[in-house]
Design a protein around this motif. Structure first.
Motif, PDB file in Angstrom:
ATOM      1  N   SER A   1       0.853  -1.192   0.000  1.00 49.72           N
ATOM      2  CA  SER A   1       0.000   0.000   0.000  1.00 49.72           C
ATOM      3  C   SER A   1       0.885   1.238   0.000  1.00 49.72           C
ATOM      4  CB  SER A   1      -0.879   0.021   1.253  1.00 49.72           C
ATOM      5  OG  SER A   1      -1.593  -1.172   1.347  1.00 49.72           O
TER       6      SER A   1
ATOM      7  N   GLN B   1     -11.864  -1.144  -6.468  1.00 48.28           N
ATOM      8  CA  GLN B   1     -11.718  -2.122  -5.414  1.00 48.28           C
ATOM      9  C   GLN B   1     -13.032  -2.606  -4.828  1.00 48.28           C
ATOM     10  OE1 GLN B   1      -8.961  -0.756  -2.576  1.00 48.28           O
ATOM     11  NE2 GLN B   1      -9.281  -2.397  -1.153  1.00 48.28           N
TER      12      GLN B   1
ATOM     13  N   GLU C   1      -7.282  -3.481  -7.769  1.00 50.39           N
ATOM     14  CA  GLU C   1      -7.614  -4.425  -6.710  1.00 50.39           C
ATOM     15  C   GLU C   1      -9.058  -4.900  -6.802  1.00 50.39           C
ATOM     16  OE1 GLU C   1      -5.875  -3.964  -3.075  1.00 50.39           O
ATOM     17  OE2 GLU C   1      -4.315  -2.577  -3.720  1.00 50.39           O
TER      18      GLU C   1
ATOM     19  N   THR D   1     -10.559  -7.578  -6.495  1.00 49.68           N
ATOM     20  CA  THR D   1     -11.107  -8.657  -5.664  1.00 49.68           C
ATOM     21  C   THR D   1     -10.792  -8.476  -4.185  1.00 49.68           C
ATOM     22  OG1 THR D   1      -9.111  -9.961  -6.023  1.00 49.68           O
ATOM     23  CG2 THR D   1     -10.947 -10.345  -7.509  1.00 49.68           C
ATOM     24  N   THR D   2     -10.116  -7.388  -3.854  1.00 51.07           N
ATOM     25  CA  THR D   2      -9.677  -7.226  -2.464  1.00 51.07           C
ATOM     26  C   THR D   2     -10.845  -7.232  -1.483  1.00 51.07           C
ATOM     27  OG1 THR D   2      -7.844  -5.946  -3.291  1.00 51.07           O
ATOM     28  CG2 THR D   2      -8.277  -5.777  -0.958  1.00 51.07           C
TER      29      THR D   2
ATOM     30  N   GLN E   1     -13.284 -14.403  -5.010  1.00 55.62           N
ATOM     31  CA  GLN E   1     -12.150 -13.773  -5.694  1.00 55.62           C
ATOM     32  C   GLN E   1     -11.729 -14.553  -6.933  1.00 55.62           C
ATOM     33  OE1 GLN E   1      -8.908 -13.172  -2.999  1.00 55.62           O
ATOM     34  NE2 GLN E   1     -10.024 -11.662  -1.770  1.00 55.62           N
TER      35      GLN E   1
ATOM     36  N   THR F   1      -2.781  -5.119  -7.827  1.00 62.45           N
ATOM     37  CA  THR F   1      -3.141  -5.985  -6.716  1.00 62.45           C
ATOM     38  C   THR F   1      -1.950  -6.116  -5.790  1.00 62.45           C
ATOM     39  OG1 THR F   1      -3.872  -8.196  -6.095  1.00 62.45           O
ATOM     40  CG2 THR F   1      -2.469  -8.039  -8.025  1.00 62.45           C
ATOM     41  N   HIS F   2      -2.192  -6.642  -4.596  1.00 63.51           N
ATOM     42  CA  HIS F   2      -1.032  -7.023  -3.798  1.00 63.51           C
ATOM     43  C   HIS F   2      -1.038  -8.534  -3.560  1.00 63.51           C
ATOM     44  CE1 HIS F   2      -4.026  -5.290  -0.858  1.00 63.51           C
ATOM     45  NE2 HIS F   2      -4.113  -6.582  -0.688  1.00 63.51           N
ATOM     46  N   ASP F   3      -1.799  -9.220  -4.394  1.00 65.68           N
ATOM     47  CA  ASP F   3      -1.928 -10.662  -4.263  1.00 65.68           C
ATOM     48  C   ASP F   3      -1.090 -11.351  -5.336  1.00 65.68           C
ATOM     49  OD1 ASP F   3      -2.681 -13.300  -4.215  1.00 65.68           O
ATOM     50  OD2 ASP F   3      -4.793 -12.878  -3.816  1.00 65.68           O
TER      51      ASP F   3
END
Lengths: 329, 321
Positions: free
Chosen positions: B46, B100, B183, B185-186, B193, B215-217
């Motif tokens: 983030s 998001q 994002e 699916t966050t 998701q 994303t951060h995934d």
């Protein structure tokens, strides 16, 4: 629809309770606001005559009987006889009703028609100089007392420029029992200053409300998403943003419409507008309790009805409040 | 392999926020491209600047944020300096966006049908009934069951996953060639998701739509993206094909990111983690932004900023290469 009907029934039931409480208050006034007999008779009326009058008006009965009798009368539409003019109170008020309602309505329309666009503008362009002017004007509108604005208007437009009449309703036209001043030129000219005076406070209130709501809504994700979809500014601002500001605006406008009617007293006094407020003020001077208590009941009834309408309007504007959830997953 | 002309070309983009205590550089000189039909994953913590980059591309940076330098080109045409009205015509039609939180992306007061029809008719000459038919097709395409019954429902009558499907339908309404999915699916349940990502992937492949997937995934990236850009403190640390970046991460930061992902079937007692936290925008160190946390830091990292240079299959900004 069944849920809707139940909702309305519940609100009507609540309204009846409110009206009962108000009628009790209105009745209590008879007991605590001066001695009506002293106001009605001359200085040299004998004690016997006073006692006879007291007896004839039923003022010696036990208080609970007096209240029940009063309630029974009110329900049957008999609001009593004015102590001062010896005329039926309901007739007296109905004569004055159109003047007050027209004034309140014109003031409300003015406040909405100017307040909403000004609020939208200042919300969309908070940094433009015109927004700052609106903000400054609204500060004046919210802080200057009504009578002061009225007197300034009279001085400037009535006395100095001589453009507008300074008192009264001008010529009126009768349509059935309703007398309207909105169909004659002098009537229209007469309503401008009182409606402006009365509506000024509401205007600033609505403008500031719409502005803060717009600022709030414009920050939301769905506005950003609407922009991301390439919708025009017009569609985003008026289609998406403005409608989302409406629920609080409807609430305040509705409640303020009640206030406009109730607090037209000051404006009506300043402009000698022949409405209910002026009648009420005269009634206070003479401790004319039937008029005062009926006025109280009438104003309460306005508030109750307006609140009910406002609640129903929420349902029109906001689908989330509709009780029919059969589609919900 | 590379297409002659990329769909989106970002060169030396800088995004800054003027504040009372000086100007903050939130995105510092980043360059990348997206080819037609390609999925570019953008990962980072983030505040790394990934969402801002997406917002800058569709021209919806929240003020006072602004593009301070660089160029964004779509099909070779500059779009970062267009007047509002011209940019508006590109949004939705050329570049779609998905945000998001599906719960707040739809206007609660209007039916789905209205929001769809309005979007379709903004970008195409269609009668209301044609647009409505198209809206129905879109809802079908994003997998809303019994779409014809749900067309006139309000957003609150849908679950979160269904709402995100509607949002995807809205983003695809005008057949854009690029979608910025920030994002997407966050805010959704883990079970949903995967469905949404699969849907997005399939729809974009069918229509040849390119995606910038923020994303951060890492798992989502590994499964979806063709290439991936790793962002750190407003800069790109590493960018390259997914396989290269994931299997052979070069940059110590990417390396650390990969180490912090639990792998199923390989139980470990403790996940490795990167010590420290990403610096705040006011405190980005001289030289390489990652130098205070880097296990392999040396003199040059403290004084000189590394640029992206090819290393193995990807481009890395690190003095080690």
């Amino acid at each position: 629809m069944a849920a809707m009907a139940a909702f309305i029934l519940r609100r009507v039931f609540q309204a009846i309770i409110v009206m009962l409480v108000v009628s009790a208050l209105a009745f209590v006034m008879f007991k605590f606001v001066g001695d009506p007999i002293a106001q009605m008779v001359g200085q040299d009326t004998s004690l016997q005559d006073r006692a006879a009058l007291r007896e004839r008006l039923g003022l010696n009965d036990p208080i609970i009987f007096q209240y029940l009798r009063y309630l029974g009368d009110v329900i049957q539409g008999d609001f009593g006889i004015s102590f001062r003019t010896a005329r039926r109170v309901d007739v007296l008020l109905v004569e004055r009703l159109p003047a007050t309602l027209e004034l309140a309505l014109v003031a409300a329309v003015f406040a909405l028609a100017a307040g909403v666009p000004m609020g939208v503008y200042t919300g969309l362009y908070p940094d433009r100089w015109l927004s700052r002017v609106f903000q400054a004007v609204s500060l004046a509108g919210i802080s200057l007392p009504t009578f002061f604005i009225g007197i300034l208007l009279i001085l400037f437009f009535g006395v100095v420029l001589g453009w507008l009449p300074t008192f009264g309703r001008g010529e009126t036209v009768r349509i059935g029992w309703w007398s309207t001043g909105l169909l004659t030129l002098s009537g229209l000219k007469s309503v401008i200053m009182p409606a402006f005076t009365l509506g000024m406070f509401q205007l600033t209130l609505i403008m500031r409300l719409v502005r803060s709501e717009m600022l709030e809504v414009l920050r939301t994700d769905y506005i950003k998403f609407a922009r991301a979809r390439g919708l025009s500014n017009f569609a985003v601002h008026f289609g998406h943003a403005l409608k989302n500001t409406l629920v609080p605006v409807i609430t305040i406008t509705g409640l303020q419409l009640g206030s406009l009617i109730a607090f037209a007293i000051i404006t009506e006094t300043v402009f000698q507008w022949p409405g209910m407020g002026l009648l009420f003020l005269q009634a206070i001077q003479f401790a004319d309790i039937p008029v005062m208590s009926t006025y109280l009941i009438l104003v309460a009834a306005f508030f109750v009805v307006i609140n009910l309408v406002v609640d129903l309007l929420y349902y029109v504007v906001d689908p989330r409040l509709r009780l029919d959830r059969s589609l919900a997953t | 392999m590379a297409a002659p002309q990329p769909l989106l070309q970002v060169d030396n983009l800088r995004i800054e926020f003027p504040t009372r205590r000086g100007t903050l550089l939130a995105v510092d000189d980043i360059s990348f491209h997206i080819d037609p039909g390609e999925v570019l994953g953008v990962v980072g913590e983030s505040g790394a600047g990934k969402s801002l980059t997406g917002a800058a591309i569709i021209g919806l940076l929240d003020p006072p944020g602004r593009i301070a330098g660089g160029q964004i080109r779509l099909d070779g045409r500059r779009i970062d300096n267009l007047p509002y009205e011209q940019m508006r015509r590109i949004r939705g039609k050329e570049i779609g966006a998905i945000f998001q939180d599906p719960l707040t992306s739809l206007n609660p007061l209007y039916k789905i049908s209205r929001q769809l029809v309005e979007t379709i008719r903004t970008h195409a000459e269609m009668s209301p009934s044609q647009a409505r038919a198209r809206a129905l097709e879109l809802l079908d395409a994003v997998g809303i069951p019994a779409a014809s019954d749900r067309l006139d429902a309000y957003p609150h009558e849908f679950s979160g996953g269904m709402r995100q499907r509607v949002v995807i339908a809205l983003a695809l309404a005008a057949n854009p060639r690029l979608i910025i999915a920030d994002e997407p699916t966050t805010a959704l349940d883990v079970s949903i998701q995967a469905q949404i990502i699969a849907l997005l992937k399939q729809l974009c492949r069918d229509h040849g739509t390119a995606v910038m997937l923020v994303t951060h995934d890492m798992g989502v990236i590994a499964e979806t993206a063709d290439r991936v850009a790793v962002m750190y403190a407003g800069r790109i640390a590493e960018i390259g094909p997914v396989a290269a970046v994931i299997k052979q991460a070069r940059h110590p930061y990417t390396h650390g990111l990969m180490g912090s992902i639990p792998a199923i079937g390989h139980p470990v007692e403790q996940l490795t983690q990167i010590d420290g936290a990403m610096p705040r925008l006011t405190e980005i160190p001289k030289g390489c932004a990652f130098n205070p946390r880097c296990p392999e830091v040396f003199d040059k990292c403290l004084s000189h900023r590394p640029d992206l240079r090819p290393a193995g299959g990807s481009d890395v900004s690190c003095w080690l290469f």
